[in-house]
Write a protein that holds these residues in place. Sequence first.
Motif, mmCIF file in Angstrom:
data_model
loop_
_atom_site.group_PDB
_atom_site.id
_atom_site.type_symbol
_atom_site.label_atom_id
_atom_site.label_comp_id
_atom_site.label_asym_id
_atom_site.label_seq_id
_atom_site.Cartn_x
_atom_site.Cartn_y
_atom_site.Cartn_z
ATOM 1 N N GLN A 279 3.157 -1.037 5.409
ATOM 2 C CA GLN A 279 4.030 -1.334 4.266
ATOM 3 C C GLN A 279 5.060 -2.394 4.633
ATOM 4 O OE1 GLN A 279 5.348 2.722 3.578
ATOM 5 N NE2 GLN A 279 4.044 2.918 1.761
ATOM 6 N N GLU A 280 5.707 -2.218 5.783
ATOM 7 C CA GLU A 280 6.705 -3.199 6.218
ATOM 8 C C GLU A 280 6.054 -4.560 6.485
ATOM 9 O OE1 GLU A 280 8.687 -1.534 9.569
ATOM 10 O OE2 GLU A 280 9.524 0.160 8.440
ATOM 11 N N THR A 281 4.858 -4.539 7.024
ATOM 12 C CA THR A 281 4.146 -5.791 7.308
ATOM 13 C C THR A 281 3.774 -6.504 6.026
ATOM 14 O OG1 THR A 281 3.275 -4.935 9.395
ATOM 15 C CG2 THR A 281 2.100 -6.785 8.383
ATOM 16 N N ASN A 282 3.253 -5.757 5.037
ATOM 17 C CA ASN A 282 2.870 -6.386 3.770
ATOM 18 C C ASN A 282 4.061 -7.001 3.064
ATOM 19 O OD1 ASN A 282 -0.077 -5.989 2.471
ATOM 20 N ND2 ASN A 282 0.287 -4.415 4.007
ATOM 21 N N PRO B 108 -2.408 3.054 17.017
ATOM 22 C CA PRO B 108 -1.330 3.974 16.657
ATOM 23 C C PRO B 108 -0.498 3.529 15.453
ATOM 24 C CG PRO B 108 -0.610 2.571 18.423
ATOM 25 C CD PRO B 108 -2.035 2.180 18.141
ATOM 26 N N LEU B 109 -0.939 2.505 14.735
ATOM 27 C CA LEU B 109 -0.168 2.047 13.582
ATOM 28 C C LEU B 109 -0.206 3.076 12.460
ATOM 29 C CD1 LEU B 109 -1.225 -1.726 13.449
ATOM 30 C CD2 LEU B 109 0.746 -0.683 14.598
ATOM 31 N N THR B 110 0.838 3.056 11.633
ATOM 32 C CA THR B 110 0.980 4.014 10.539
ATOM 33 C C THR B 110 1.084 3.280 9.208
ATOM 34 O OG1 THR B 110 3.403 3.997 10.600
ATOM 35 C CG2 THR B 110 2.267 5.532 12.097
ATOM 36 N N LEU B 111 1.070 4.056 8.135
ATOM 37 C CA LEU B 111 1.242 3.484 6.805
ATOM 38 C C LEU B 111 2.549 2.730 6.706
ATOM 39 C CD1 LEU B 111 0.506 3.136 3.803
ATOM 40 C CD2 LEU B 111 1.560 5.386 3.387
ATOM 41 N N PRO C 106 0.818 -1.218 0.000
ATOM 42 C CA PRO C 106 0.000 0.000 0.000
ATOM 43 C C PRO C 106 0.847 1.262 0.000
ATOM 44 C CG PRO C 106 -0.008 -1.030 2.176
ATOM 45 C CD PRO C 106 0.675 -2.003 1.238
ATOM 46 N N ASP C 107 0.246 2.366 -0.448
ATOM 47 C CA ASP C 107 0.959 3.640 -0.465
ATOM 48 C C ASP C 107 0.052 4.745 0.064
ATOM 49 O OD1 ASP C 107 -0.795 4.189 -2.544
ATOM 50 O OD2 ASP C 107 0.721 4.122 -4.118
ATOM 51 N N ILE C 108 0.577 5.972 0.074
ATOM 52 C CA ILE C 108 -0.137 7.089 0.676
ATOM 53 C C ILE C 108 -1.412 7.405 -0.099
ATOM 54 C CG2 ILE C 108 1.191 8.804 -0.602
ATOM 55 C CD1 ILE C 108 -0.220 9.085 2.998
ATOM 56 N N GLN C 109 -1.399 7.197 -1.418
ATOM 57 C CA GLN C 109 -2.610 7.447 -2.196
ATOM 58 C C GLN C 109 -3.741 6.518 -1.748
ATOM 59 O OE1 GLN C 109 0.414 7.121 -3.550
ATOM 60 N NE2 GLN C 109 0.797 8.972 -4.769
ATOM 61 N N GLY C 110 -3.405 5.246 -1.513
ATOM 62 C CA GLY C 110 -4.404 4.308 -1.053
ATOM 63 C C GLY C 110 -4.921 4.651 0.332
ATOM 64 N N GLN C 111 -4.022 5.056 1.217
ATOM 65 C CA GLN C 111 -4.442 5.410 2.568
ATOM 66 C C GLN C 111 -5.385 6.608 2.558
ATOM 67 O OE1 GLN C 111 -1.319 6.629 5.243
ATOM 68 N NE2 GLN C 111 -2.684 6.755 7.008
ATOM 69 N N ARG C 112 -5.031 7.646 1.824
ATOM 70 C CA ARG C 112 -5.878 8.840 1.787
ATOM 71 C C ARG C 112 -7.252 8.520 1.203
ATOM 72 N NH1 ARG C 112 -1.122 12.849 -0.569
ATOM 73 N NH2 ARG C 112 -0.118 13.298 1.447
#
Length: 543
Positions: free
Chosen positions: A229-232, A222-225, A180-186
């Motif tokens: 990303q690291e998990t995926n 509190p998890l972040t993008l 995933p990336d920031i575009q997907g998160q937004r």
Amino acid sequence: MTTSSSAMIMLRAGLLVLQHHTRRHSYVTSSYSTTTTALHASHPNNNSMITHKESLMHGHALSIAQAAIAAVDPRRAVLSHLTYSPSTHLLSVEDGNDSTSTTLEYDLNDYNNILIAAFGKASVPMVEALCSEVLCRIPPHINMQTRGTVITKHHHATQQDRNTLNKYNIAVVEAGHPVPDIQGQRAAEALLGMCNTCNDRTLVLCCISGGGSALLCAPTPPLTLQHLQETNIALLQSGMTIQDMNRIRKRLERGKGGKLALACTAQNNATVLGLVLSDVIGDPLDVIASGPTVICNNDGDVASLVEGYNLRDVLPEDVLQVLLHGDVDVLQDTNNSTNTNTNTNNNKVHNVLVGNNEQAVEAAAEQATQLGYNTVILGSTIEGEAATVANMYVSLAQQLKMTSSKYNIAALPAALIGGGETTVTLSSTNSGKGGRNQELCLAAALALKQKGLRDVVLASVGTDGTDGPTDAAGAIVDGGTVDRIESTLNLNLKGDEALRRHDSYHFLQGSSDSASAGDDASALVKTGPTGTNVADVAVILVR
């Protein structure tokens, strides 16, 4: 590349046009243009020359794969389950197959706004089908307001797609997949925000397809993008099945595991209809795209997955804390993950399966039979390590070549069709490039060579047109493929070493430098994004 006597088979199927006779619409999938080369040069090993039968079978295998992809066109899948009558204002949805089908009916007089929530590699054409069948035909006096968001993979939407959907106040966002990336998160957070503004006069139409887990990315604080990303990346390298992978994702994100449906219904009492195109073996609705509209809490202990796949040393510490010690929301379990009609606790959410791998496999089998093969479907639930599955396919082909056996599963010429999704387990130091279909084909090519099997052709493709992080859908190989590539281009990279390095793409394309090699020695199949996604189809032809 120059050869003294070479014959090139150029198989260009061109644009695949699917005619839908309802209201004069004509839909076109991605161009399916593939080049396969038959090398008849003077090789050190003359056994590497492609045979006349193999040349014919290469074309047949591509035709069969094309038929499989065409059968699961997302537009056709949606339109085959859904009709709208402007005179009665009834939206009718067929749920189930011909023998067990039920009809869901939605009176659009009961709603004053429609929210489109779509995510996955097939989301754009699925929503376009909704627009052509429903949104553009709603009479003006109903005064229906429409809005929504479509999240698809990068390069899976055109400007024409954007213009079409913008007419209905539907935004198209391209985002990262499989990471995933920031575009997907937004986009995901904006979509969930829309869900929270629904009311009892809102009809939420969800178009869900494979790839949706990465594209609908909304980390739970509190998890972040970066955590996701690291998990995926770690999950993709682990060889984990998609079922287990999505069990973990549900614990880490908002929207997954029925939470999107809850955002629409828990406080706002909206009505939700999920149209699901399955890319998962067995079609479990709580697994496809991590089940955003399927409320289910029977995923078991994810801590066992952390230990079983040796993830302690590769997952971020904050993620481990959530998986091993975090609180798990208690959701009412209303789905056994096998039914296509699934209701949540308030009975206002339904999910309908509109297409799956089995349909692609059956279409492939029909095409193979029309081409004169005695066809056997191996199933649509094939999984396991790609190289292991490849060896199984080659062993079946070897058995078929033993014509003296009275117990052969089919007479020659034979076609074996298999569907499902294999996996590739990578090390943290892996530097190769490829996908599960390419790895399967390379392993099969090596096995065919080792066994000395000729007049056997194997193709394996991802129906979405993108196999792993590459521009290839898969590949097509025979018993001479490895020798032809190695001897023609004098590669330093040998086939067996490429398999060990999981570098199937660079080997099968004919050179480690794609800019210099061109397509002449390539065993890759390149379709471009097809607009659909129902996992993989393998074709094994034997003469």
